[in-house]
Design an enzyme around this catalytic site. Structure first.
Site, PDB file in Angstrom:
ATOM      1  N   HIS A 115      16.078  26.938  -2.018  1.00 47.78           N
ATOM      2  CA  HIS A 115      16.763  25.640  -1.971  1.00 47.78           C
ATOM      3  C   HIS A 115      16.457  24.893  -0.676  1.00 47.78           C
ATOM      4  O   HIS A 115      16.341  23.664  -0.678  1.00 47.78           O
ATOM      5  CB  HIS A 115      18.281  25.811  -2.088  1.00 47.78           C
ATOM      6  CG  HIS A 115      18.783  25.958  -3.481  1.00 47.78           C
ATOM      7  ND1 HIS A 115      18.662  24.970  -4.439  1.00 47.78           N
ATOM      8  CD2 HIS A 115      19.422  26.987  -4.088  1.00 47.78           C
ATOM      9  CE1 HIS A 115      19.208  25.385  -5.569  1.00 47.78           C
ATOM     10  NE2 HIS A 115      19.673  26.605  -5.387  1.00 47.78           N
ATOM     11  N   CYS A 137      22.402  29.113 -11.337  1.00 51.75           N
ATOM     12  CA  CYS A 137      22.444  28.254 -10.157  1.00 51.75           C
ATOM     13  C   CYS A 137      23.539  27.209 -10.341  1.00 51.75           C
ATOM     14  O   CYS A 137      23.646  26.612 -11.419  1.00 51.75           O
ATOM     15  CB  CYS A 137      21.089  27.577  -9.969  1.00 51.75           C
ATOM     16  SG  CYS A 137      20.987  26.499  -8.543  1.00 51.75           S
ATOM     17  N   HIS A 152      16.692  33.208  -3.495  1.00 54.37           N
ATOM     18  CA  HIS A 152      17.078  32.041  -4.297  1.00 54.37           C
ATOM     19  C   HIS A 152      17.589  30.923  -3.384  1.00 54.37           C
ATOM     20  O   HIS A 152      17.162  29.768  -3.503  1.00 54.37           O
ATOM     21  CB  HIS A 152      18.158  32.470  -5.299  1.00 54.37           C
ATOM     22  CG  HIS A 152      18.723  31.368  -6.129  1.00 54.37           C
ATOM     23  ND1 HIS A 152      18.489  31.270  -7.480  1.00 54.37           N
ATOM     24  CD2 HIS A 152      19.519  30.310  -5.812  1.00 54.37           C
ATOM     25  CE1 HIS A 152      19.127  30.195  -7.951  1.00 54.37           C
ATOM     26  NE2 HIS A 152      19.761  29.602  -6.950  1.00 54.37           N
ATOM     27  N   GLU A 153      18.495  31.268  -2.471  1.00 55.16           N
ATOM     28  CA  GLU A 153      19.071  30.247  -1.592  1.00 55.16           C
ATOM     29  C   GLU A 153      18.047  29.726  -0.586  1.00 55.16           C
ATOM     30  O   GLU A 153      18.038  28.531  -0.262  1.00 55.16           O
ATOM     31  CB  GLU A 153      20.318  30.782  -0.882  1.00 55.16           C
ATOM     32  CG  GLU A 153      21.442  31.230  -1.802  1.00 55.16           C
ATOM     33  CD  GLU A 153      21.876  30.213  -2.840  1.00 55.16           C
ATOM     34  OE1 GLU A 153      21.721  28.997  -2.619  1.00 55.16           O
ATOM     35  OE2 GLU A 153      22.373  30.627  -3.905  1.00 55.16           O
TER      36      GLU A 153
END
Length: 169
Positions: free
Chosen positions: A137, A91, A133-134
Site C-alpha cells: 500500500h 483488504c 500486504h501493507e
C-alpha cells in the site's frame, strides 16, 4: 481517537506513494492511534496510512485473536525475504473481495515504533503476509494488482456495486 474514512477502489489516492515520516511526534502518534481505532472498527488486521488518505509511511497491524498485540511500523524497510506462501487475502480498501496472492513466507524488516525507536523484526505466517500486504500500500500497490486483468475488472465492478448500494442505504 477517531475512526477515519477508508478509501475504496477505484480511488486514485490509493495509488499515491507514501513519503517517509520525518519526525515521530504527537501528531504522528495521534495518526497511529486513529489508524488502530479505524482498523478495529472495520474488523481488519492491518492498515496503511495511504488507505485513510494520509500519504506517510505508517502501518498498523494486529493479527492476534484477542486484538491486543499492536504492531506499529513507521518508515518500514524490507531487509530480507525467503520462501513462498500465499493465502486468500482481503483488504479494507477492496471490501468483501478476496484472492490468492503469492507472498514470501518469511520477512525481516526494519522500522520505527510508535515512539520513533528503531527496531528489526523477523516474521512468518500471517504476520509476514500482512506486513507485505501493507507495505505494498505504501507504494500504491493493491493485492488485486497480482491478479489477471479479468479478475481485476470483476473485483472493481463488485466493489463499485457494493459502494452504490451502500450510498443508497
Amino acid at each position: 481517537m477517531s475512526v477515519l474514512q477508508v478509501l475504496h477502489i477505484p480511488d486514485e489516492r490509493l495509488r499515491k506513494v507514501a513519503k517517509p515520516v520525518e519526525e515521530v511526534n504527537a501528531e504522528i502518534q495521534r495518526i497511529v492511534d486513529d489508524m488502530f481505532e479505524t482498523m478495529y472498527a472495520e474488523e481488519g488486521i492491518g492498515l496503511a496510512a495511504t488507505q485513510v488518505d494520509i500519504h506517510q509511511r505508517i502501518i498498523v497491524i494486529d493479527v492476534s485473536e484477542n486484538r491486543d498485540e499492536r504492531l506499529v511500523l513507521i518508515n518500514p524497510e524490507l531487509l530480507e525475504k525467503s520462501g513462498e506462501t500465499g493465502i486468500e487475502e482481503g483488504c479494507l480498501s477492496i471490501p468483501k473481495q478476496r484472492a490468492l496472492v503469492p507472498r514470501a513466507e518469511k520477512v525481516k524488516i526494519r522500522a520505527l515504533d510508535r515512539d520513533g525507536k528503531p527496531f528489526e523484526l523477523e516474521a512468518d505466517g500471517l504476520l509476514a503476509i500482512c506486513i507485505q500486504h501493507e507495505m505494498d500500500h505504501l507504494v500504491g500497490k493493491l493485492f488485486m494488482d497480482y491478479l489477471s486483468p479479468l479478475k481485476q475488472q470483476r473485483i472493481r465492478q463488485k466493489v463499485e456495486k457494493l459502494d452504490r448500494l451502500k450510498a443508497r442505504a
